[in-house]
Design a protein around this motif. Structure first.
Motif, mmCIF file in Angstrom:
data_model
loop_
_atom_site.group_PDB
_atom_site.id
_atom_site.type_symbol
_atom_site.label_atom_id
_atom_site.label_comp_id
_atom_site.label_asym_id
_atom_site.label_seq_id
_atom_site.Cartn_x
_atom_site.Cartn_y
_atom_site.Cartn_z
ATOM 1 N N ALA A 60 -48.608 -16.953 -4.028
ATOM 2 C CA ALA A 60 -48.535 -18.070 -4.957
ATOM 3 C C ALA A 60 -48.573 -17.588 -6.408
ATOM 4 N N SER A 63 -44.955 -16.081 -7.221
ATOM 5 C CA SER A 63 -43.734 -16.892 -7.180
ATOM 6 C C SER A 63 -44.050 -18.383 -7.146
ATOM 7 N N PRO A 64 -43.377 -19.176 -7.987
ATOM 8 C CA PRO A 64 -43.546 -20.633 -7.915
ATOM 9 C C PRO A 64 -43.033 -21.222 -6.596
ATOM 10 N N TYR A 65 -42.113 -20.512 -5.933
ATOM 11 C CA TYR A 65 -41.645 -20.973 -4.616
ATOM 12 C C TYR A 65 -42.823 -21.067 -3.642
ATOM 13 N N GLU A 67 -46.029 -21.033 -4.407
ATOM 14 C CA GLU A 67 -47.044 -21.961 -4.921
ATOM 15 C C GLU A 67 -46.719 -23.384 -4.493
ATOM 16 N N ASN A 68 -45.464 -23.772 -4.624
ATOM 17 C CA ASN A 68 -45.059 -25.117 -4.211
ATOM 18 C C ASN A 68 -45.116 -25.269 -2.693
ATOM 19 N N ASN A 71 -48.683 -25.771 -1.541
ATOM 20 C CA ASN A 71 -49.221 -27.057 -1.979
ATOM 21 C C ASN A 71 -48.525 -28.233 -1.312
ATOM 22 N N CYS A 97 -44.132 -8.623 -3.828
ATOM 23 C CA CYS A 97 -45.170 -9.492 -4.393
ATOM 24 C C CYS A 97 -46.494 -8.745 -4.559
ATOM 25 N N GLN A 120 -37.616 -17.336 -5.846
ATOM 26 C CA GLN A 120 -37.935 -17.445 -7.278
ATOM 27 C C GLN A 120 -38.742 -16.245 -7.776
#
Length: 563
Positions: A60, A63-65, A67-68, A71, A97, A120
């Motif tokens: 997370a 990468s925002p990928y 994280e989303n 969530n 990562c 991302q």
């Protein structure tokens, strides 16, 4: 619940300790990954029996990928299925990562770019594209074009364009070139960086592209001809080759009139009236441009070949205590003071055309501030407004104008600042009437200022320059210019040979792999000195002819060639 981190951690005040802490932290995270310890998510794949374990927090953060994903609705599931990325490529990017590294080959780089875009992972995209372009002969240019169309990757598009401009002669002979659309052709031909030996090479490329499909491209031809530097051709070439082209009669007339009637040039509308190669990013040969006097300055150009100074231009400018910075072909005048009032104005003076234009004003009026350029962005730092010492910092981009970023830890004016290794360093200066020996470093990625090791000497009105990975600070004291050098990797200072001049030192620049010091008086003249690093001594160059020197900057010689 953890407290919100609204202040800079105390640990950051010592960068060496911070680096040790981060090294230990990352080493432990790598161990957890290798040993598959404390795993809290596992990925499986539709067409593979492979499973890949990982840590949600690390992914997370990378990468925002992810994280989303975590969530979202399926974020709490212990096993998550991946459908659009192969297990081998996915595992390589998961490793990225954790480590910031991954194994890339010519065979997998296309799939890596596609997957990195889905996940991302911008840094992974950059590494993969750089690898692809460095192996373009193996991957093939056609493969790069196909990948760019499939992914719509802007970074890949940019790198392909840079490759095309640098290798234009080779590209223009390829079959792919014949199928370029007119927008791509126009962008290439407009570039000042187009790598051609003569303007006729660009003309020949247009003709080859045009002749491939004359009926469909006849209306588009004049648009491309306007991208040529027509005034580089003589009258015979214009009449023989340009005039017969459909829709190009008026262009020919304008170019001929420009060449034959200099007094009429202000009334002639030609897109390009300078040769290629003028752009500052396209020229390795540089020299020094000195501003003499603050109000209505005169510009002096240093002639390296003859070791002498010559007048370049005079500028009408009514402010003082401003800062200047070079941005492409423009000299930006930022902030300043008029009749005792600080101003926030920003004006741009084009070095080639010697013309002014106004840019968006800063949010904060300021004088005696610092201005630096970093990664194409302009930063205005600290300074003063009336009796107020400023800690505010703002950043300018052409798309967003001026926006505030995080403020300095200590407000200061009459400081000095440089950019180095993708960071900004501000050095010395005053806070109210207290001199500061402190240094602060700005990291644009985290938008934070951190304190660095203090200078060892007492430098009032410090002059700084970034040179060979170090920062040099020079200032005059008791008719002797003290010089010390900062190592940002070790956060340490060391003294070097002093410069024996009296009076204030005015500027320092890095030019021709040498450190230059400009200013200070010897035998009644403004000195220009070059540091001999091998022998730790200063050598004198041609002195400046004017005593009212203000500042200087390094500019491409080609910018001044059109005088």
């Amino acid at each position: 619940m953890a407290n919100s981190c609204t202040q800079t951690p105390t640990l950051q005040s010592n960068s060496t300790k911070m680096n040790r802490f981060m090294d230990k932290l990352m080493a432990k995270i790598f161990c957890f990954y290798d040993e598959q310890s404390l795993i809290d998510v596992t990925f499986k794949f539709t067409n593979s029996t492979a499973v890949i374990p990982a840590h949600r927090l690390i992914l997370a953060a990378a990468s925002p990928y992810f994280e989303n994903l975590f969530n979202g609705e399926q974020g709490n599931r212990p096993v998550i299925e991946i459908n659009d990325i192969g297990s081998d490529i996915f595992e390589r990017l998961i490793a990225f990562c954790y480590t910031g590294q991954t194994l890339i080959t010519v065979n997998n780089v296309g799939a890596m770019v596609k997957a990195a875009m889905v996940l991302q992972l911008d840094d992974a995209i950059t590494i993969c594209v750089d690898y692809l372009m460095s192996h373009i002969d193996e991957y093939t240019l056609q493969g790069a074009y196909t990948l760019e169309r499939e992914t719509q990757c802007e970074f890949l598009k940019q790198k392909i364009f840079e490759y095309e401009t640098q290798n234009f002669m080779k590209i223009s002979q390829s079959n792919e070139f014949l199928n370029f659309d007119v927008e791509k052709m126009q962008r290439l031909l407009e570039s000042d960086n187009l790598n051609i030996a003569r303007e006729k090479d660009a003309y020949d490329a247009i003709k080859r592209w045009f002749n491939f499909d004359v009926p469909a491209r006849q209306e588009q031809l004049p648009l491309l001809i306007t991208c040529l530097r027509l005034i580089q051709f003589d009258a015979d070439f214009l009449l023989t080759h340009i005039h017969p082209l459909p829709g190009c009669e008026l262009l020919t007339f304008k170019a001929l009139l420009w060449c034959c009637k200099p007094e009429a040039r202000t009334k002639i509308n030609l897109r390009f009236t300078e040769p290629r190669g003028i752009s500052g990013t396209n020229c390795d040969d540089k020299t020094i441009l000195a501003l003499c006097s603050s109000i209505n300055p005169k510009l002096l150009q240093y002639n390296k070949a003859e070791d002498k100074w010559q007048e370049y231009a005079s500028i009408k400018y009514k402010y003082r205590w401003y800062e200047t910075v070079l941005k492409d072909d423009d000299l930006l005048f930022i902030g300043g003071n008029k009749k005792g009032e600080s101003v926030n104005i920003v004006s741009s003076w084009n070095i080639r055309n010697k013309t002014w234009k106004n840019l968006p004003a800063m949010n904060q009026a300021r004088d005696e501030h610092c201005v630096v350029e970093l990664d194409g962005k302009i930063y205005a730092i600290g300074g003063s407004e009336g009796n107020n010492t400023l800690s505010s910092v703002e950043r300018y981009t052409t798309s967003e104008g001026w926006k505030f970023v995080n403020s300095l830890i200590i407000g200061r004016f009459q400081a000095s600042a440089v950019s180095l290794n993708s960071k900004i360093y501000i050095i010395g200066g005053y806070n109210v009437d207290i001199y500061q020996k402190s240094i602060e470093c700005y990291n644009p990625d985290s938008n934070t200022w951190t304190s660095c090791a203090k200078m060892t000497g007492f430098h009032t009105d410090p002059i700084t320059a970034a040179h060979k990975g170090h920062i040099y600070v020079l200032s005059n004291k008791d008719n002797n210019c003290l010089v010390e050098r900062y190592n940002p990797q070790q956060d340490t200072w060391s003294k070097i040979c002093s410069l024996e001049v009296s009076g204030d030192l005015l500027a320092s620049v890095s030019l021709g792999n040498k450190l230059w010091a400009i200013g200070g008086i010897s035998a009644g003249k403004i000195c220009v000195s070059v540091y001999d690093e091998e022998n730790d001594q200063w050598r004198q160059k041609c002195s400046l002819p004017q005593i009212d020197f203000y500042s200087c900057l390094v500019v491409p010689e080609a910018l001044l060639a059109s005088k």
